[in-house]
Design a protein around this motif. Structure first.
Motif, mmCIF file in Angstrom:
data_model
loop_
_atom_site.group_PDB
_atom_site.id
_atom_site.type_symbol
_atom_site.label_atom_id
_atom_site.label_comp_id
_atom_site.label_asym_id
_atom_site.label_seq_id
_atom_site.Cartn_x
_atom_site.Cartn_y
_atom_site.Cartn_z
ATOM 1 N N ALA A 1 0.834 -1.200 0.000
ATOM 2 C CA ALA A 1 0.000 0.000 0.000
ATOM 3 C C ALA A 1 0.873 1.257 0.000
ATOM 4 N N TYR A 2 1.959 1.219 0.753
ATOM 5 C CA TYR A 2 2.893 2.357 0.796
ATOM 6 C C TYR A 2 3.522 2.586 -0.579
ATOM 7 N N LEU A 3 3.958 1.513 -1.232
ATOM 8 C CA LEU A 3 4.564 1.621 -2.561
ATOM 9 C C LEU A 3 3.617 2.276 -3.562
ATOM 10 N N VAL A 4 2.364 1.823 -3.562
ATOM 11 C CA VAL A 4 1.392 2.313 -4.542
ATOM 12 C C VAL A 4 0.990 3.756 -4.250
ATOM 13 N N ILE B 1 -14.423 4.178 -9.419
ATOM 14 C CA ILE B 1 -13.961 5.409 -8.770
ATOM 15 C C ILE B 1 -13.112 6.225 -9.731
ATOM 16 N N ARG B 2 -12.232 5.526 -10.480
ATOM 17 C CA ARG B 2 -11.362 6.219 -11.427
ATOM 18 C C ARG B 2 -12.189 6.884 -12.535
ATOM 19 N N THR B 3 -13.204 6.152 -13.044
ATOM 20 C CA THR B 3 -14.056 6.697 -14.103
ATOM 21 C C THR B 3 -14.814 7.923 -13.615
ATOM 22 N N LYS B 4 -15.314 7.840 -12.376
ATOM 23 C CA LYS B 4 -16.029 8.976 -11.806
ATOM 24 C C LYS B 4 -15.089 10.168 -11.637
ATOM 25 N N SER B 5 -13.832 9.868 -11.250
ATOM 26 C CA SER B 5 -12.857 10.942 -11.073
ATOM 27 C C SER B 5 -12.555 11.623 -12.398
ATOM 28 N N TYR B 6 -12.413 10.826 -13.487
ATOM 29 C CA TYR B 6 -12.180 11.401 -14.815
ATOM 30 C C TYR B 6 -13.351 12.282 -15.226
ATOM 31 N N ALA B 7 -14.581 11.800 -14.933
ATOM 32 C CA ALA B 7 -15.779 12.559 -15.317
ATOM 33 C C ALA B 7 -15.853 13.890 -14.573
ATOM 34 N N GLU B 8 -15.447 13.874 -13.305
ATOM 35 C CA GLU B 8 -15.503 15.105 -12.509
ATOM 36 C C GLU B 8 -14.494 16.145 -12.990
ATOM 37 N N HIS B 9 -13.370 15.662 -13.555
ATOM 38 C CA HIS B 9 -12.328 16.591 -13.982
ATOM 39 C C HIS B 9 -12.423 16.979 -15.452
ATOM 40 N N SER B 10 -13.383 16.360 -16.174
ATOM 41 C CA SER B 10 -13.514 16.682 -17.603
ATOM 42 C C SER B 10 -14.626 17.698 -17.834
ATOM 43 N N GLY C 1 3.821 7.919 -4.363
ATOM 44 C CA GLY C 1 4.020 8.971 -5.360
ATOM 45 C C GLY C 1 2.953 10.041 -5.314
ATOM 46 N N ALA C 2 1.680 9.612 -5.311
ATOM 47 C CA ALA C 2 0.574 10.568 -5.315
ATOM 48 C C ALA C 2 0.511 11.356 -4.003
ATOM 49 N N TYR C 3 0.851 10.698 -2.900
ATOM 50 C CA TYR C 3 0.698 11.350 -1.597
ATOM 51 C C TYR C 3 1.747 12.435 -1.385
ATOM 52 N N VAL C 4 3.021 12.100 -1.626
ATOM 53 C CA VAL C 4 4.071 13.079 -1.323
ATOM 54 C C VAL C 4 4.116 14.208 -2.356
ATOM 55 N N SER C 5 3.544 13.986 -3.551
ATOM 56 C CA SER C 5 3.545 15.041 -4.573
ATOM 57 C C SER C 5 2.268 15.885 -4.536
ATOM 58 N N VAL D 1 -10.455 18.031 2.148
ATOM 59 C CA VAL D 1 -9.819 18.434 0.884
ATOM 60 C C VAL D 1 -8.837 17.368 0.378
ATOM 61 N N MET D 2 -7.835 17.081 1.193
ATOM 62 C CA MET D 2 -6.761 16.213 0.708
ATOM 63 C C MET D 2 -7.237 14.779 0.465
ATOM 64 N N LEU D 3 -7.914 14.180 1.435
ATOM 65 C CA LEU D 3 -8.349 12.787 1.290
ATOM 66 C C LEU D 3 -9.291 12.600 0.107
ATOM 67 N N PRO D 4 -10.324 13.460 -0.086
ATOM 68 C CA PRO D 4 -11.172 13.290 -1.276
ATOM 69 C C PRO D 4 -10.402 13.423 -2.593
ATOM 70 N N MET D 5 -9.406 14.300 -2.626
ATOM 71 C CA MET D 5 -8.636 14.458 -3.858
ATOM 72 C C MET D 5 -7.708 13.273 -4.117
ATOM 73 N N LEU D 6 -7.389 12.535 -3.067
ATOM 74 C CA LEU D 6 -6.530 11.363 -3.214
ATOM 75 C C LEU D 6 -7.321 10.055 -3.198
ATOM 76 N N LYS D 7 -8.636 10.149 -3.375
ATOM 77 C CA LYS D 7 -9.451 8.939 -3.243
ATOM 78 C C LYS D 7 -9.072 7.879 -4.282
ATOM 79 N N GLN D 8 -8.669 8.306 -5.479
ATOM 80 C CA GLN D 8 -8.306 7.333 -6.506
ATOM 81 C C GLN D 8 -7.050 6.551 -6.140
ATOM 82 N N PRO D 9 -5.906 7.201 -5.835
ATOM 83 C CA PRO D 9 -4.729 6.410 -5.435
ATOM 84 C C PRO D 9 -4.940 5.622 -4.147
#
Length: 539
Positions: free
Chosen positions: A422-425, A530-539, A428-432, A455-463
């Motif tokens: 879980a840490y490996l995956v 979740i990923r598809t929903k995230s793409y839809a929200e950002h498009s 990247g997204a968390y520290v950046s 703010v932070m947790l919802p934005m990182l929901k995909q990773p």
């Protein structure tokens, strides 16, 4: 609070399991009555076939998987959604994948049946088929194809943090071809960042047991497999051999990790030593796209063949399809399946949740300190072969593995391994993550804790969802900790699938393997949503 959580994680899931396992293995090995002598080490090292097989497996498999991943990685730049192809393969545990691959590609597998139906070339299963049902080559093929998606996922995370397109453009302006720009400029940096994931792959292949039991040679098996078998032989000589074999595996791991730490530098030196040839350009991107298609087809083929085999009544060679399909086997086996399904499901859910939350706590503490690099001690359980580590736990716990405590210890052991993945995956997204979002939230009146939650947790929901799915799949695939700490009283789909399929019953084995695959696949489907929903929200 974050500091307290991170300290608890360090103690319970990193320092305690690693330290206690290795310490008690050391104490047991040098006990006056049951200790290991130099004669035992000499005997095992003289019988070099198992050691050489293990070394070959741990060198060839990671290198093939690594360079295949680097070769296919340019496709992620052109089509980022290709990452979704990884989900089916990531969701298939190693055991289920091995069973499905053998049903597809073995001498009597579906591919040979198809060729026989179309051409009549193989009226009987071919004797010289390059992928026999049981061999070291088969183990290597299975592990390369299974580790490939993991390394591609790690590369995908790194590509999001590097200005790769800028590098490629600049390199081509200096006369490099596209292929040369990739291998001389981008690949060396990716290899450097893959040092820790590659270490995890190396150690896994060195100490893997379930796949050699299924598709590996038994005369003799790899060293980890033989150590496992010695522990179930109750003679004093076998127990001493098991301890000696565990120490040999540890020594091999140290040597391989040292070589792995120099891998990126060596590749960079070799890549830069070659002359630039701008006039030669091969269409590697087209071949890479073909490889992605083949990988997706393979994943779907494994799933389909497991479904067919689990429901087939009669399926004799060379028929391409079963004579008939029935749910009778499912109905007959269900009373035996219920307990392994329940154990697998709750262990995976609980250990994946604990591993993901623990990884978030460690990464949040890392952000507070301003550290961005992988913190390798978090991954230390992945750098130690499972055989000696879990053997140390088994010898340490002893009688505590009796009396109903097995399930708790199995859960703990699963969490030890879900945390580093879980840490490996997630790293990247968390520290950046752009801290300006948190600054803006706090300027609007949110407390630091509320800003993190809102703010932070919802934005990182995909990773976070991907990390949970990978951790879930890791737990489902755990064989050795479940078998040794569970004392055979905590059956899971993985232990049952290995036990049945290694005995040669591929029909019932495919049923268990299919169920073993379905659970993580459902989780990855939810992650895809979740990923598809995230793409839809950002498009």
């Amino acid at each position: 609070m974050v500091r307290t959580l991170s300290i608890a994680v360090w103690l319970l899931l990193i320092l305690l399991p690693v330290g206690s396992g290795l310490f008690f293995l050391l104490v047991t090995s040098f006990h006056s009555e049951t200790g290991v002598s130099s004669a035992t080490f000499t005997e095992l090292l003289t019988d070099y076939e198992s050691t050489v097989s293990s070394l070959l497996l741990a060198v060839v498999t990671p290198l093939l998987a690594c360079y295949l991943a680097l070769w296919m990685a340019p496709g992620l730049l052109q089509k980022p959604r290709l990452q979704q192809v990884l989900s089916p393969l990531l969701s298939i545990p190693h055991v289920a994948f091995a069973v499905g691959l053998m049903l597809l590609l073995s001498p009597s597998g579906w591919l040979i049946r198809l060729v026989e139906t179309l051409s009549g070339l193989f009226p009987a299963p071919p004797a010289g088929w390059p992928l026999p049902s049981k061999s070291l080559v088969t183990v290597i093929v299975v592990l390369v194809l299974k580790e490939l998606p993991f390394l591609l996922l790690m590369i995908s995370a790194q590509l999001k943090q590097l200005p790769v397109n800028t590098w490629l453009t600049q390199a081509q302006s200096y006369g490099y071809s596209k292929r040369q720009a990739w291998w001389r400029v981008v690949a060396p940096e990716l290899l450097r960042r893959l040092t820790l994931p590659m270490a995890a792959v190396i150690i896994y292949t060195l100490s893997v047991i379930d796949i050699p039991l299924l598709v590996g040679s038994n005369t003799p098996g790899v060293l980890a497999q033989r150590v496992y078998e010695w522990t179930f032989q109750f003679s004093a000589d076998s127990q001493v051999k098991a301890l000696a074999g565990a120490w040999i595996l540890l020594a091999m791991a140290v040597v391989l990790l040292l070589f792995n730490s120099k891998h990126a530098a060596l590749f960079r030196a070799l890549a830069l030593s070659k002359e630039v040839n701008a006039g030669r350009e091969s269409d590697t991107h087209k071949a890479s796209r073909f490889a992605w298609s083949l990988l997706g087809i393979l994943a779907l083929g494994v799933i389909l063949i497991l479904v067919l085999q689990s429901a087939a009544t009669h399926w004799f060679y060379p028929n391409v399809l079963p004579a008939d399909l029935s749910l009778e086997r499912w109905q007959t086996e269900w009373r035996y399946l219920a307990e392994p399904v329940v154990h697998s499901l709750w262990l995976a859910l609980a250990s994946a949740l604990l591993g993901t939350v623990s990884a978030i706590a460690l990464l949040q503490r890392q952000r507070q300190k301003g550290a961005r690099d992988f913190y390798w001690p978090v991954l230390i359980a992945l750098f130690i072969p499972q055989v000696p580590l879990v053997l140390g736990w088994q010898r340490l716990l002893g009688e505590h593995l009796q009396g109903g405590w097995q399930l708790g210890w199995v859960f703990w052991s699963h969490a030890v391994y879900t945390l580093p993945y879980a840490y490996l995956v997630l790293h990247g997204a968390y520290v950046s993550f752009d801290k300006q979002w948190l600054t803006r939230a706090e300027s609007l009146g949110y407390s630091p804790r509320a800003a993190w939650w809102r703010v932070m947790l919802p934005m990182l929901k995909q990773p976070v969802a991907v990390a949970f799915a990978v951790a879930f799949s890791v737990s489902i695939a755990q064989y050795l900790p479940t078998q040794w700490l569970g004392q055979g009283l905590t059956p899971t789909l993985t232990t049952e699938a290995v036990s049945i399929a290694s005995g040669g019953d591929w029909r019932i084995g495919s049923l268990y393997a299919l169920l073993q695959m379905v659970l993580p696949l459902l989780v990855f489907i939810l992650v895809g949503a979740i990923r598809t929903k995230s793409y839809a929200e950002h498009s």
